[in-house]
Design a protein around this motif. Structure first.
Motif, mmCIF file in Angstrom:
data_model
loop_
_atom_site.group_PDB
_atom_site.id
_atom_site.type_symbol
_atom_site.label_atom_id
_atom_site.label_comp_id
_atom_site.label_asym_id
_atom_site.label_seq_id
_atom_site.Cartn_x
_atom_site.Cartn_y
_atom_site.Cartn_z
ATOM 1 N N SER A 140 -5.628 35.062 39.335
ATOM 2 C CA SER A 140 -4.191 34.712 38.897
ATOM 3 C C SER A 140 -4.611 33.694 37.764
ATOM 4 N N ALA A 141 -3.216 33.277 37.081
ATOM 5 C CA ALA A 141 -3.291 32.437 36.316
ATOM 6 C C ALA A 141 -4.131 30.912 36.552
ATOM 7 N N THR A 142 -4.126 30.986 37.920
ATOM 8 C CA THR A 142 -4.334 29.557 38.274
ATOM 9 C C THR A 142 -5.580 29.527 39.266
ATOM 10 N N ALA A 143 -6.130 30.765 39.653
ATOM 11 C CA ALA A 143 -7.211 30.960 40.660
ATOM 12 C C ALA A 143 -8.473 31.767 40.298
ATOM 13 N N VAL A 144 -9.585 31.344 40.452
ATOM 14 C CA VAL A 144 -10.811 32.373 40.309
ATOM 15 C C VAL A 144 -11.541 32.291 41.466
ATOM 16 N N ASN A 168 -16.424 29.158 45.103
ATOM 17 C CA ASN A 168 -17.776 29.513 44.656
ATOM 18 C C ASN A 168 -18.380 30.345 45.594
ATOM 19 N N LEU A 169 -19.038 31.741 45.342
ATOM 20 C CA LEU A 169 -19.759 32.661 46.003
ATOM 21 C C LEU A 169 -21.064 32.749 45.361
ATOM 22 N N ARG A 170 -22.331 32.611 46.018
ATOM 23 C CA ARG A 170 -23.377 32.942 45.644
ATOM 24 C C ARG A 170 -23.612 34.490 45.581
ATOM 25 N N ILE A 171 -24.314 35.060 44.619
ATOM 26 C CA ILE A 171 -24.565 36.342 44.809
ATOM 27 C C ILE A 171 -25.931 36.580 44.247
ATOM 28 N N PRO A 172 -26.697 38.020 44.642
ATOM 29 C CA PRO A 172 -27.950 37.934 44.419
ATOM 30 C C PRO A 172 -28.190 37.878 42.945
ATOM 31 N N GLU A 173 -29.269 37.568 42.309
ATOM 32 C CA GLU A 173 -29.720 37.419 40.838
ATOM 33 C C GLU A 173 -29.428 38.730 40.053
ATOM 34 N N ASP A 174 -29.751 39.891 40.733
ATOM 35 C CA ASP A 174 -29.373 41.054 40.129
ATOM 36 C C ASP A 174 -27.984 41.895 40.655
ATOM 37 N N GLY A 175 -27.159 41.152 41.127
ATOM 38 C CA GLY A 175 -26.106 41.613 41.339
ATOM 39 C C GLY A 175 -24.921 41.585 40.523
ATOM 40 N N VAL A 176 -24.808 41.240 39.301
ATOM 41 C CA VAL A 176 -23.917 41.137 38.516
ATOM 42 C C VAL A 176 -23.183 42.452 38.319
ATOM 43 N N ASP A 177 -23.937 43.177 38.013
ATOM 44 C CA ASP A 177 -23.145 44.715 37.496
ATOM 45 C C ASP A 177 -22.528 44.902 38.912
ATOM 46 N N ASP A 178 -22.882 44.980 39.904
ATOM 47 C CA ASP A 178 -22.290 45.282 41.115
ATOM 48 C C ASP A 178 -20.955 44.652 41.553
ATOM 49 N N ALA A 179 -21.228 43.330 41.071
ATOM 50 C CA ALA A 179 -19.871 42.507 41.157
ATOM 51 C C ALA A 179 -18.753 42.726 40.024
ATOM 52 N N ARG A 180 -19.291 43.072 39.097
ATOM 53 C CA ARG A 180 -18.213 43.545 38.089
ATOM 54 C C ARG A 180 -17.667 45.027 38.501
ATOM 55 N N GLU A 181 -18.449 45.935 39.033
ATOM 56 C CA GLU A 181 -18.025 47.326 39.558
ATOM 57 C C GLU A 181 -17.096 46.947 40.552
ATOM 58 N N PHE A 182 -17.462 45.959 41.436
ATOM 59 C CA PHE A 182 -16.424 45.851 42.800
ATOM 60 C C PHE A 182 -15.274 45.251 42.404
ATOM 61 N N TYR A 183 -15.358 44.005 41.729
ATOM 62 C CA TYR A 183 -14.264 43.259 41.372
ATOM 63 C C TYR A 183 -13.169 43.649 40.375
ATOM 64 N N ARG A 184 -13.691 44.071 39.499
ATOM 65 C CA ARG A 184 -12.990 44.612 38.216
ATOM 66 C C ARG A 184 -12.644 45.949 38.549
ATOM 67 N N ASP A 185 -13.529 47.032 38.463
ATOM 68 C CA ASP A 185 -13.247 48.320 38.466
ATOM 69 C C ASP A 185 -12.665 48.959 39.851
ATOM 70 N N ARG A 186 -13.233 48.380 40.879
ATOM 71 C CA ARG A 186 -12.480 48.750 42.449
ATOM 72 C C ARG A 186 -11.288 48.002 42.785
ATOM 73 N N LEU A 187 -11.333 46.514 42.471
ATOM 74 C CA LEU A 187 -10.167 45.748 42.960
ATOM 75 C C LEU A 187 -8.998 45.543 41.885
ATOM 76 N N GLY A 188 -9.554 45.775 40.552
ATOM 77 C CA GLY A 188 -8.751 45.495 39.543
ATOM 78 C C GLY A 188 -8.540 43.946 39.055
ATOM 79 N N PHE A 189 -9.439 43.124 39.403
ATOM 80 C CA PHE A 189 -9.223 41.963 38.846
ATOM 81 C C PHE A 189 -9.888 41.556 37.542
ATOM 82 N N GLY A 190 -9.440 40.803 36.826
ATOM 83 C CA GLY A 190 -10.264 40.366 35.664
ATOM 84 C C GLY A 190 -11.649 39.901 35.620
#
Length: 130
Positions: free
Chosen positions: A51-55, A10-32
């Motif tokens: 992975s199939a067993t970790a989020v 579990n990691l806390r992020i800023p309330e307005d950080g959802v778009d930044d999270a998607r951009e970094f983890y999905r678009d830059r690192l390639g995670f789902g």
């Protein structure tokens, strides 16, 4: 008790950080990103599928405080790519490499690793498979 693996972090992020999270983890690192239930208001966090067993659960909150060296160091994620391939992918995605280590010790042994920071200050280790 016999543990099998870590299920989630579990990691806390800023309330307005959802778009930044998607951009970094999905678009830059390639995670789902799994966020349908979050978008529907059915749960208060979105998931980064490693992975199939970790989020990683990302919890947007107004009380977010960036991690400091006294309370957080890093999350290590084993990936299929070599250090060289990781660095190439990160460079192409515009992600700054903070540090590369030849053989840090992990749960499965020593293997190369590349360290980056997400937009919220969390350090992420991308580790070669042993």
């Amino acid at each position: 008790m016999k543990a099998r693996h870590i299920d989630h972090v579990n990691l806390r992020i800023p309330e307005d950080g959802v778009d930044d999270a998607r951009e970094f983890y999905r678009d830059r690192l390639g995670f789902g990103i799994e966020d349908a239930r979050f978008k529907a208001g059915e749960k208060p966090f979105l998931d980064v599928r490693l992975s199939a067993t970790a989020v990683i659960h990302l919890w947007p909150t107004a009380e977010f405080e960036p991690p400091t060296a006294t309370n957080y160091d890093h999350v290590a994620v084993v990936v299929e790519e070599s250090v060289e391939a990781i660095e190439t992918e990160l460079d192409a995605a515009g992600v700054d490499v903070e540090e590369t280590l030849e053989s840090p010790l992990g749960a499965t042994g020593e293997a190369g690793a590349v360290y980056v920071r997400d937009p919220f200050g969390y350090r992420i280790e991308l580790k070669e498979r042993v």
